[in-house]
Design a protein around this motif. Structure first.
Motif, PDB file in Angstrom:
ATOM      1  N   SER A  91      -0.652  -1.419   5.589  1.00  0.00           N
ATOM      2  CA  SER A  91      -1.719  -1.970   6.423  1.00  0.00           C
ATOM      3  C   SER A  91      -2.283  -0.915   7.357  1.00  0.00           C
ATOM      4  O   SER A  91      -3.495  -0.854   7.588  1.00  0.00           O
ATOM      5  CB  SER A  91      -1.210  -3.178   7.215  1.00  0.00           C
ATOM      6  N   GLY A  92      -1.416  -0.056   7.896  1.00  0.00           N
ATOM      7  CA  GLY A  92      -1.905   1.024   8.750  1.00  0.00           C
ATOM      8  C   GLY A  92      -2.812   1.976   7.992  1.00  0.00           C
ATOM      9  O   GLY A  92      -3.836   2.429   8.508  1.00  0.00           O
ATOM     10  N   LEU A  93      -2.450   2.268   6.742  1.00  0.00           N
ATOM     11  CA  LEU A  93      -3.247   3.179   5.923  1.00  0.00           C
ATOM     12  C   LEU A  93      -4.589   2.557   5.557  1.00  0.00           C
ATOM     13  O   LEU A  93      -5.626   3.239   5.532  1.00  0.00           O
ATOM     14  CB  LEU A  93      -2.469   3.539   4.652  1.00  0.00           C
ATOM     15  N   ILE A  94      -4.605   1.259   5.287  1.00  0.00           N
ATOM     16  CA  ILE A  94      -5.857   0.563   4.972  1.00  0.00           C
ATOM     17  C   ILE A  94      -6.849   0.696   6.115  1.00  0.00           C
ATOM     18  O   ILE A  94      -8.026   1.029   5.927  1.00  0.00           O
ATOM     19  CB  ILE A  94      -5.577  -0.927   4.678  1.00  0.00           C
ATOM     20  N   ASN A  95      -6.376   0.438   7.312  1.00  0.00           N
ATOM     21  CA  ASN A  95      -7.254   0.514   8.480  1.00  0.00           C
ATOM     22  C   ASN A  95      -7.742   1.930   8.716  1.00  0.00           C
ATOM     23  O   ASN A  95      -8.885   2.158   9.115  1.00  0.00           O
ATOM     24  CB  ASN A  95      -6.515  -0.004   9.715  1.00  0.00           C
ATOM     25  N   THR A  96      -6.874   2.900   8.464  1.00  0.00           N
ATOM     26  CA  THR A  96      -7.227   4.300   8.690  1.00  0.00           C
ATOM     27  C   THR A  96      -8.326   4.758   7.731  1.00  0.00           C
ATOM     28  O   THR A  96      -9.304   5.389   8.148  1.00  0.00           O
ATOM     29  CB  THR A  96      -5.982   5.189   8.520  1.00  0.00           C
ATOM     30  N   VAL A  97      -8.183   4.442   6.439  1.00  0.00           N
ATOM     31  CA  VAL A  97      -9.180   4.923   5.473  1.00  0.00           C
ATOM     32  C   VAL A  97     -10.517   4.228   5.673  1.00  0.00           C
ATOM     33  O   VAL A  97     -11.575   4.811   5.379  1.00  0.00           O
ATOM     34  CB  VAL A  97      -8.688   4.763   4.011  1.00  0.00           C
ATOM     35  N   MET A  98     -10.505   3.003   6.198  1.00  0.00           N
ATOM     36  CA  MET A  98     -11.766   2.323   6.490  1.00  0.00           C
ATOM     37  C   MET A  98     -12.551   3.122   7.525  1.00  0.00           C
ATOM     38  O   MET A  98     -13.758   3.355   7.385  1.00  0.00           O
ATOM     39  CB  MET A  98     -11.480   0.909   7.009  1.00  0.00           C
TER      40      MET A  98
END
Length: 509
Positions: free
Chosen positions: A414-421
């Motif tokens: 979930s942290g990575l999803i938010n970061t790439v957005m």
């Protein structure tokens, strides 16, 4: 980020009162951040006119914030787990308030860009703590109501940000022109600091992951090596060093992957959990999140410049024109999660991508047909169609991406999803030079006047529509049925909600 837990405040009237006071404070801070993302766009033409900022500097005012936020988001969450969520929240609020003051009193475009980068970094310290504090403060049976309130705050931020930015710019309070859009954060931030230090309870994670500062540096350098030449290349005549930097960004990604593998073997706490990319739906979802952020970065900046520089509209008229879009996003987001996704699964997201692409193409036709004489009401149809499509995507997207991720890696995913957005958003803002300003510059050179901005906007929209069709195709990698990590609210999965909710909701803006 890691799993988080803490002792809840003791029951009783006093504890209840403090708990809800604490909620009001963290929600206010979240609202301040969400509004600050949208409030700036509508004031950019005024900033460019008043400060003599170049087109590259205008792009950096927004892209710098997104890049700093993305680079430090996961680290900000881990720092809260290690040193205390209250401590990091107050640090983030204090830094965000100071950076807002520096933005408001910036003496030149360079200082404004630097202050915006600082502001984005401080937001990365503040935002991950918001729902982590909620999770540590409220018992499970109350969190549904709290998350509902948070969703309402997000919707309010989506609608009020552009309008507030337009009003503050148009009112020209004290002759300050655009500066109040940043200075308004000062009283809010100071109040949040004073009250938050008194009523928010401290909490930490018992087994927080270690920091990966080398990973943060490598990610930031790789993004800068790509974003900087794309943003500055046009103004410098696309020099050789720009192409060298973009090629170097690929090499830096390779170094990052090698380092993250070694870090995972060494202590099990890499910034990026590479094993997640073996999950087809997650890998496709990361691609979707990145390019969707790219689409949003391109559209919102070019849309603002088209209305104010091309059509000559005031900031207030531009802000009011966007209200139907914001309302449509909020309505469709609510319906998609509650009614549609449980029944139709990934088809809802795919329908959203195609609906949004259809709205974009309607806008291309209308902008070409009406030219410089287009009216606000004539934009309503494409904006509502686009908003409905976006709403169908943003609310269920994170759950779809996480649906096949192993439970033990849900927090990292979930942290990575938010970061790439956010990284996609920064990349999209930098690409405005290529898909918009290049066309505008060519049109002005041909002597077509303000119509060059219409041509540039239509060019950008064609790119946006093409990317949305690509998103539709990528979504075939998602599971057909609905459901995912976000639907579970017990044990470790509670932390999934805590860690991804702030930025998943930010996508509504």
């Amino acid at each position: 980020m890691s799993s988080s837990s803490s002792t809840l405040p003791e029951a009783g009237p006093t504890a209840d009162r403090r708990r809800w006071f604490a909620l009001a404070i963290v929600m206010t801070a979240a609202f301040m951040d969400l509004v600050d993302v949208t409030i700036v766009n509508v004031a950019l033409p005024t900033i460019q006119h008043d400060e003599g900022a170049s087109t590259g500097q205008i792009q950096w005012i927004t892209a710098g914030y997104a890049l700093a936020f993305a680079a430090l988001l996961i680290t900000g969450g881990r720092l809260g787990d290690i040193f205390g969520r209250k401590r990091l929240f107050l640090l983030g609020v204090g830094g965000f308030t100071l950076a807002s003051a520096l933005c408001g009193f910036a003496a030149n475009p360079e200082m404004l860009v630097a202050s915006r980068i600082l502001q984005g970094g401080m937001a990365a310290m503040m935002v991950p703590q918001v729902l982590s504090i909620v999770h540590a403060t409220f018992p499970a049976h109350e969190r549904g109501k709290v998350f509902g309130l948070f969703g309402a705050i997000v919707g309010l931020g989506a609608v009020s940000g552009p309008l507030l930015g337009a009003l503050l710019t148009e009112w020209n309070i004290g002759g300050l022109e655009w500066r109040p859009i940043f200075l308004i954060n000062l009283p809010v931030g100071i109040a949040a600091l004073v009250l938050g230090s008194r009523v928010i309870s401290e909490s930490k994670a018992p087994k927080a992951l270690k920091l990966d500062l080398v990973g943060v540096v490598l990610v930031t350098l790789a993004m800068l090596a790509l974003v900087y030449p794309l943003t500055q290349g046009r103004e410098n005549g696309w020099p050789l060093w720009g192409y060298v930097m973009m090629a170097a960004s690929v090499g830096l990604v390779g170094v990052l992957v090698a380092y993250e593998r070694a870090k995972a073997r060494r202590d099990g706490s890499p910034l990026i959990e590479l094993s997640l990319f073996k999950v087809k739906s997650f890998a496709a979802g990361i691609a979707v999140q990145t390019v969707f952020g790219l689409v949003m970065g391109i559209f919102f900046l070019t849309w603002t410049l088209y209305m104010q520089l091309g059509l000559g509209w005031s900031a207030l008229r531009a802000g009011v024109t966007g209200v139907p879009f914001s309302i449509a996003v909020s309505v469709a987001a609510s319906i998609s999660v509650q009614k549609l996704v449980p029944r139709f699964g990934r088809k809802v997201l795919q329908a959203g991508a195609l609906t949004m692409a259809a709205g974009v193409l309607i806008y291309v036709v209308e902008a070409g047909h009406y030219g410089l004489g287009i009216a606000s009401w004539q934009m309503a149809l494409p904006l509502v169609v686009m908003g409905l499509g976006m709403g169908l995507i943003v609310a269920p997207l994170t759950d779809a991406v996480l649906s096949e991720v192993p439970r033990e890696h849900a927090g990292s995913a979930s942290g990575l999803i938010n970061t790439v957005m956010q990284m996609g958003n920064a990349l999209g803002l930098s690409l405005v030079s290529v898909v918009f300003f290049n066309v505008v510059e060519d049109g002005l050179a041909r002597g077509v006047g303000d119509a060059a901005f219409v041509d540039g906007f239509r060019s950008a929209l064609v790119w946006v529509a093409g990317v949305l069709v690509g998103i539709f195709v990528l979504m075939f990698a998602f599971p057909k049925a609905s459901g995912g990590a976000g639907g579970v609210v017990s044990g470790d999965a509670e932390d999934v909600v805590v860690e991804r909710e702030p930025e998943a909701e930010r996508e509504l803006v």
